[in-house]
Design a protein around this motif. Sequence first.
Motif, short mmCIF file in Angstrom:
data_model
loop_
_atom_site.label_atom_id
_atom_site.label_comp_id
_atom_site.label_asym_id
_atom_site.label_seq_id
_atom_site.Cartn_x
_atom_site.Cartn_y
_atom_site.Cartn_z
N SER A 1 1.62 13.95 5.24
CA SER A 1 1.88 15.00 6.23
C SER A 1 2.99 14.55 7.19
N TYR A 2 3.28 13.21 7.24
CA TYR A 2 4.37 12.77 8.13
C TYR A 2 5.73 13.31 7.69
N TYR A 3 5.85 13.74 6.43
CA TYR A 3 7.14 14.32 5.99
C TYR A 3 7.38 15.69 6.64
N VAL B 1 11.21 -2.55 5.26
CA VAL B 1 11.55 -1.57 4.23
C VAL B 1 10.40 -0.57 4.15
N SER B 2 10.67 0.67 4.50
CA SER B 2 9.60 1.67 4.54
C SER B 2 10.00 2.90 3.72
N VAL B 3 9.13 3.23 2.75
CA VAL B 3 9.35 4.42 1.92
C VAL B 3 9.34 5.66 2.81
N THR C 1 2.99 -2.40 -4.99
CA THR C 1 1.67 -2.56 -4.37
C THR C 1 0.68 -1.52 -4.91
N ASP C 2 1.17 -0.35 -5.28
CA ASP C 2 0.27 0.70 -5.78
C ASP C 2 -0.26 0.41 -7.18
N MET C 3 0.16 -0.73 -7.77
CA MET C 3 -0.39 -1.18 -9.06
C MET C 3 -1.22 -2.45 -8.88
N GLY D 1 2.21 -8.23 -0.78
CA GLY D 1 3.37 -8.39 0.08
C GLY D 1 3.69 -7.16 0.91
N VAL D 2 2.87 -6.10 0.82
CA VAL D 2 3.20 -4.87 1.57
C VAL D 2 2.12 -4.53 2.61
N TRP D 3 0.86 -4.47 2.17
CA TRP D 3 -0.22 -4.02 3.07
C TRP D 3 -1.09 -5.17 3.55
N1 EPU Z 1 5.69 -0.03 8.21
C1 EPU Z 1 5.92 -0.31 9.53
N2 EPU Z 1 6.41 0.71 10.33
C2 EPU Z 1 6.66 1.95 9.85
C3 EPU Z 1 6.43 2.24 8.50
C4 EPU Z 1 5.92 1.21 7.69
O1 EPU Z 1 5.72 -1.43 10.00
O2 EPU Z 1 7.11 2.81 10.64
C5 EPU Z 1 5.18 -1.10 7.33
C6 EPU Z 1 3.80 -0.76 6.76
O3 EPU Z 1 2.77 -1.19 7.64
C7 EPU Z 1 3.80 -1.52 5.45
C8 EPU Z 1 5.27 -1.44 5.01
O4 EPU Z 1 6.02 -1.14 6.19
O5 EPU Z 1 3.46 -2.86 5.68
C9 EPU Z 1 5.58 -0.41 3.96
O6 EPU Z 1 5.10 0.88 4.33
P1 EPU Z 1 5.78 2.23 3.82
O7 EPU Z 1 6.26 2.97 5.00
O8 EPU Z 1 6.75 1.91 2.73
O9 EPU Z 1 4.55 3.00 3.20
P2 EPU Z 1 4.19 4.53 3.30
O10 EPU Z 1 5.42 5.34 3.34
O11 EPU Z 1 3.16 4.76 4.35
C10 EPU Z 1 4.22 4.94 0.72
C11 EPU Z 1 3.25 5.45 -0.30
C12 EPU Z 1 2.14 4.42 -0.53
C13 EPU Z 1 2.77 3.10 -0.97
C14 EPU Z 1 3.84 2.65 0.04
C15 EPU Z 1 4.60 1.41 -0.42
C16 EPU Z 1 3.36 7.83 0.02
C17 EPU Z 1 2.71 9.06 0.52
N3 EPU Z 1 2.68 6.69 0.17
O12 EPU Z 1 3.46 4.74 1.92
O13 EPU Z 1 1.38 4.94 -1.61
O14 EPU Z 1 1.77 2.10 -1.04
O15 EPU Z 1 4.79 3.71 0.25
O16 EPU Z 1 5.20 1.64 -1.65
O17 EPU Z 1 4.45 7.87 -0.53
C18 EPU Z 1 -0.51 5.28 -2.94
O18 EPU Z 1 0.15 6.12 -3.58
O19 EPU Z 1 -1.62 4.83 -3.33
C19 EPU Z 1 0.03 4.77 -1.68
C20 EPU Z 1 -0.72 4.17 -0.77
#
Ligand code: EPU
Length: 430
Positions: A95-97, A164-166, A306-308, A328-330
Amino acid sequence: MTKYIIRGGQPLYGEVEISGAKNAAVAIIPATLLVDGVCRIENVPQISDVTLILTILKDLGAEIRTVNRTTLDIDCSKVRKQHVAYDLARQIRASYYLVGSLLGRFGEAEVPLPGGCDLGTRPIDQHQKGFAAMGADVQVQNGYIMAKAKSGDLKGAHVYFDVVSVGATMNVMLTASLAKGMTVIENAAKEPHIVDLANFLNSMGANIMGAGTDVIKIRGVERLSGGSYSIIPDQIEAGTYMAAVSAAGGEIRVKNIIPKHLDCITAKLEEMGVEIIEDGDSLIVRRFGSLMKANVKTSPYPGFPTDMQPQIAAVLCLAKGTSILTEGVWDNRYRYADEFRRMGANILVDGKLAVIEGVERLTGAPVSACDLRAGAGMIIAGLAADGITEIDQVYHIERGYEEIVSKLIQLGANIHVETMPEDDWHVSAG
Ligand code: EPU
């Protein structure tokens, strides 16, 4: 209460068709808010996270028409609201999108802080930093992210992410597509779904360069107009079936994929003794001999995803020797370890490390799917285990895997769904 019941210990054979990518779909659907006209989106996965995001869009005033099972026409031209209702948006991470999309379209967004899997702390400071750099005032108030362009227009900016944040990369791409001037994102995420969102926006008239590298440049345009787009296949769904046959044994063809996106997973499974052959848009995955230990470290793409991580852990539980897994991510992605132990796995967790001593066999047990990918890991362990595994809280799994039970049945797995009436569940849960 719904459970999956698996009688394990049987190899998998046959073909499985991979659906559209969840983490691309949940960004592309909100991105249609930026488009003036009808977007035809193909290869949409039928999963509950997509249903939720579509419900939120409808609530905002979008017109959504189902063309066929996997194709939707979405028209957001008549959307006038920038305020997203609390209850729906709280249930889903993506929903953040809506913040990036509504801010880009209206210069204003009010969106509840997101929910999603509990993987430890999930800050959104990098998203906020990106919006602020483009000239938005961003605050969190009463559980909502409130973002508003300070001087009417949003302007292109230089954004250097600390991590690096998706999500932050996608969100800045969304807002910047209609901002004035050029935005440069440095230290951008490179996942296949980042490239997919850029391709979607470009096909609607955006000007985004460099997606898939560390530096993405977005030149804002006046308007985006409608068109057709097909979502890429799901890298993680494909990887999950590859892990399933690696654990249970057998030979399957994983169809409708982009093999390049699977390289990081293929390389690790091959190291463990799994045979993988590329054949056009399919991979043939075979495992007949024993599995060997491997060390796995998760990291952003093109690293091991990480999702694998829980799915590969299930395979490592059956590999000869001691494997080390590093997340290395969560902060907290090992909540499944207790459930694996119920099945006889020898897994020790310390912070970001897990040490797995392979066992000869796992044994079926009642377990709980504590999150989406953990649940997928439990299915894999259950398919390989002797006896019956009962998995509850499967709604987590259904957030991200389309028709997982029927797809596994097609591969010869002995799995079925059992739904208990609410009252019986309360009695047995007591
Ligand atoms: N992070 C920050 N600040 C931010 C954003 C992220 O410190 O503002 C940190 C997070 O705490 C984490 C790292 O950066 O340690 C990566 O987080 P990222 O933002 O990449 O994750 P996300 O966007 O919340 C998406 C997927 C996740 C997947 C991660 C990493 C979606 C909806 N979710 O999450 O998917 O694990 O990228 O690839 O796209 C899943 O599908 O099971 C799932 C959890």
